[in-house]
Scaffold this motif. Structure first.
Motif, PDB file in Angstrom:
ATOM      1  N   LEU A 173       0.828  -1.199   0.000  1.00  0.00           N
ATOM      2  CA  LEU A 173       0.000   0.000   0.000  1.00  0.00           C
ATOM      3  C   LEU A 173       0.867   1.256   0.000  1.00  0.00           C
ATOM      4  O   LEU A 173       0.594   2.219  -0.721  1.00  0.00           O
ATOM      5  CB  LEU A 173      -0.919  -0.002   1.229  1.00  0.00           C
ATOM      6  CG  LEU A 173      -1.896   1.173   1.339  1.00  0.00           C
ATOM      7  CD1 LEU A 173      -2.862   1.158   0.166  1.00  0.00           C
ATOM      8  CD2 LEU A 173      -2.664   1.102   2.658  1.00  0.00           C
ATOM      9  N   TYR A 174       1.945   1.227   0.796  1.00  0.00           N
ATOM     10  CA  TYR A 174       2.873   2.360   0.852  1.00  0.00           C
ATOM     11  C   TYR A 174       3.544   2.565  -0.506  1.00  0.00           C
ATOM     12  O   TYR A 174       3.685   3.700  -0.986  1.00  0.00           O
ATOM     13  CB  TYR A 174       3.928   2.114   1.932  1.00  0.00           C
ATOM     14  CG  TYR A 174       4.989   3.189   1.994  1.00  0.00           C
ATOM     15  CD1 TYR A 174       4.731   4.411   2.614  1.00  0.00           C
ATOM     16  CD2 TYR A 174       6.250   2.972   1.432  1.00  0.00           C
ATOM     17  CE1 TYR A 174       5.710   5.405   2.663  1.00  0.00           C
ATOM     18  CE2 TYR A 174       7.234   3.955   1.479  1.00  0.00           C
ATOM     19  CZ  TYR A 174       6.957   5.172   2.103  1.00  0.00           C
ATOM     20  OH  TYR A 174       7.920   6.140   2.151  1.00  0.00           O
TER      21      TYR A 174
ATOM     22  N   GLU B 178       2.430   1.738  -3.458  1.00  0.00           N
ATOM     23  CA  GLU B 178       1.461   2.281  -4.408  1.00  0.00           C
ATOM     24  C   GLU B 178       1.224   3.773  -4.166  1.00  0.00           C
ATOM     25  O   GLU B 178       1.121   4.563  -5.105  1.00  0.00           O
ATOM     26  CB  GLU B 178       0.149   1.512  -4.292  1.00  0.00           C
ATOM     27  CG  GLU B 178       0.243   0.081  -4.793  1.00  0.00           C
ATOM     28  CD  GLU B 178      -1.062  -0.669  -4.626  1.00  0.00           C
ATOM     29  OE1 GLU B 178      -2.042  -0.035  -4.193  1.00  0.00           O
ATOM     30  OE2 GLU B 178      -1.101  -1.871  -4.924  1.00  0.00           O
ATOM     31  N   GLU B 179       1.133   4.166  -2.901  1.00  0.00           N
ATOM     32  CA  GLU B 179       0.884   5.565  -2.564  1.00  0.00           C
ATOM     33  C   GLU B 179       2.067   6.441  -2.967  1.00  0.00           C
ATOM     34  O   GLU B 179       1.890   7.527  -3.528  1.00  0.00           O
ATOM     35  CB  GLU B 179       0.617   5.699  -1.059  1.00  0.00           C
ATOM     36  CG  GLU B 179       0.287   7.111  -0.613  1.00  0.00           C
ATOM     37  CD  GLU B 179      -0.992   7.628  -1.230  1.00  0.00           C
ATOM     38  OE1 GLU B 179      -1.118   8.864  -1.375  1.00  0.00           O
ATOM     39  OE2 GLU B 179      -1.866   6.805  -1.586  1.00  0.00           O
ATOM     40  N   GLU B 180       3.282   5.958  -2.689  1.00  0.00           N
ATOM     41  CA  GLU B 180       4.475   6.705  -3.070  1.00  0.00           C
ATOM     42  C   GLU B 180       4.581   6.814  -4.592  1.00  0.00           C
ATOM     43  O   GLU B 180       4.957   7.855  -5.137  1.00  0.00           O
ATOM     44  CB  GLU B 180       5.724   6.019  -2.513  1.00  0.00           C
ATOM     45  CG  GLU B 180       5.895   6.196  -1.008  1.00  0.00           C
ATOM     46  CD  GLU B 180       6.032   7.660  -0.632  1.00  0.00           C
ATOM     47  OE1 GLU B 180       6.962   8.310  -1.137  1.00  0.00           O
ATOM     48  OE2 GLU B 180       5.197   8.145   0.158  1.00  0.00           O
TER      49      GLU B 180
ATOM     50  N   ARG C  78       2.105   6.816  -6.658  1.00  0.00           N
ATOM     51  CA  ARG C  78       1.064   7.745  -7.104  1.00  0.00           C
ATOM     52  C   ARG C  78       1.535   9.199  -6.928  1.00  0.00           C
ATOM     53  O   ARG C  78       1.358  10.035  -7.809  1.00  0.00           O
ATOM     54  CB  ARG C  78      -0.215   7.503  -6.325  1.00  0.00           C
ATOM     55  CG  ARG C  78      -1.396   8.363  -6.786  1.00  0.00           C
ATOM     56  CD  ARG C  78      -2.664   8.029  -6.019  1.00  0.00           C
ATOM     57  NE  ARG C  78      -3.112   6.684  -6.310  1.00  0.00           N
ATOM     58  CZ  ARG C  78      -3.002   5.648  -5.484  1.00  0.00           C
ATOM     59  NH1 ARG C  78      -2.452   5.822  -4.299  1.00  0.00           N
ATOM     60  NH2 ARG C  78      -3.448   4.466  -5.819  1.00  0.00           N
ATOM     61  N   LYS C  79       2.142   9.495  -5.770  1.00  0.00           N
ATOM     62  CA  LYS C  79       2.627  10.857  -5.517  1.00  0.00           C
ATOM     63  C   LYS C  79       3.717  11.243  -6.500  1.00  0.00           C
ATOM     64  O   LYS C  79       3.735  12.359  -7.035  1.00  0.00           O
ATOM     65  CB  LYS C  79       3.155  10.961  -4.082  1.00  0.00           C
ATOM     66  CG  LYS C  79       2.079  10.865  -3.005  1.00  0.00           C
ATOM     67  CD  LYS C  79       2.691  10.938  -1.628  1.00  0.00           C
ATOM     68  CE  LYS C  79       1.628  10.828  -0.532  1.00  0.00           C
ATOM     69  NZ  LYS C  79       2.234  10.851   0.819  1.00  0.00           N
TER      70      LYS C  79
ATOM     71  N   LEU D 268       3.423   4.806 -10.438  1.00  0.00           N
ATOM     72  CA  LEU D 268       2.864   3.595  -9.837  1.00  0.00           C
ATOM     73  C   LEU D 268       3.693   2.371 -10.201  1.00  0.00           C
ATOM     74  O   LEU D 268       3.987   1.525  -9.365  1.00  0.00           O
ATOM     75  CB  LEU D 268       1.420   3.412 -10.307  1.00  0.00           C
ATOM     76  CG  LEU D 268       0.363   4.294  -9.645  1.00  0.00           C
ATOM     77  CD1 LEU D 268      -0.962   4.161 -10.372  1.00  0.00           C
ATOM     78  CD2 LEU D 268       0.201   3.924  -8.175  1.00  0.00           C
TER      79      LEU D 268
END
Length: 323
Positions: A244-245, A247-249, A251-252, A283
């Protein structure tokens, strides 16, 4: 001791349920309900043992949610049971590969050639039917809403199923999809659906399934099993958090790169395209890096390249370079 609700899809519970010799009656009932075979007895070829689940803290990061159970029936046929919680690339291909591999593994086994008195010793006579049962927790066949699918070798034009001299299909594979509607199931399968998906206890369920509830109940586990189960749950949560981390990184990073690219182009259309391309690229980079880090740790643990490929989906060439 606190009471906990843990689904039978947990690796340890699933293995204890279907691969413990003392729970053979549960396995026999499950096989009958899934593929309609009247089984007298089974021999579990990869029996459950708590010690096989003892792993180091590093290894816990890579515990997969799939579990294979291999059972030989009294007529020599093999039944494989696999649990797959997460969607995986080429899952259907892998399930068929495993099925075919088990079918061929019986070739020239002398003990299987003599199963029937009226069959002369023949290497091909040892090729017994193999049945694969796959329990999946994701939408495998998006084109319909059925929870149960069974495939055999079939002449689609003349509607004839390919069978052996005993009238049994040589290869048969089942996909039991727990994301599809329960009311599409028949017989005892709805009870298995409730149990495997939500640990729901139903009074009307057959006796062997009532026993299954007891086997996988947290309070009925041995202390060593509870400790290992808790460790597996922690490992899975840690891996989920890492993904999850990542994917979030990703995305940013993608948003930043997309904004920069869009501003450079100076056009509204360019901004939109840049954001989209940058997001996708970010991503991919985040997830790719997580897979690489995972592969490096697995190499340090001495795991085989093929095993790492199956877990991370990195190519064999990429893993060899990391090695």
């Amino acid at each position: 001791m606190r009471k906990r609700e843990i689904l039978p899809s947990n690796d340890l519970l699933f293995k204890k349920l279907f691969a413990s010799p003392k729970n053979r009656h549960i396995l026999i009932g499950f096989i009958h309900d899934m593929i309609g075979l009247n089984v007298v007895d089974v021999i579990i070829e990869n029996p459950y043992n708590i010690r096989t689940f003892k792993v180091t803290e590093d290894q816990q990061e890579f515990l997969e949610t799939e579990v294979d159970v291999l059972a030989r029936l009294d007529d020599g046929s093999l039944v494989t049971i696999e649990l797959q919680v997460r969607r995986e690339a080429h899952f259907i291909e892998r399930s068929l590969h495993y099925l075919s591999e088990k079918y061929v593994s019986n070739y020239a086994r002398r003990d299987l050639e003599k199963l029937k008195d009226d069959i002369k010793e023949d290497k091909y006579g040892s090729l017994r039917p193999v049945y694969g049962i796959n329990i999946v927790y994701f939408d495998l066949f998006k084109e319909d809403d059925k929870a149960y699918h069974r495939f055999t070798m079939y002449d689609v034009k003349n509607k004839i199923e390919l069978k052996n001299e005993d009238g049994l299909p040589l290869l048969s594979v089942v996909y039991f999809d727990l994301t599809k509607p329960r009311d599409t199931l028949e017989g005892e399968m709805p009870y298995w659906y409730d149990y495997l998906k939500s640990n729901k206890k139903v009074k009307e369920a057959p006796e062997y399934l009532q026993d299954a509830y007891k086997v996988t109940s947290y309070e009925n586990l041995e202390m060593e099993e509870r400790e290992m189960l808790d460790a597996v749950e922690r490992a899975r949560s840690k891996l989920d958090a890492q993904m999850l981390y990542a994917e979030e990184e990703g995305r940013k990073r993608g948003e930043r790169e997309g904004l920069e690219q869009g501003l450079e182009q100076g056009l509204e259309q360019g901004l939109e395209q840049g954001l989209e391309q940058g997001l996708e690229r970010g991503l991919e980079r985040g997830i790719k890096q997580t897979k690489i880090d995972t592969a490096k740790k697995m190499l340090k643990m001495g795991m085989k390249v093929e095993e790492i490929h199956a877990v991370t989906d990195l190519s064999v060439e990429e893993i060899e370079k990391l090695k």
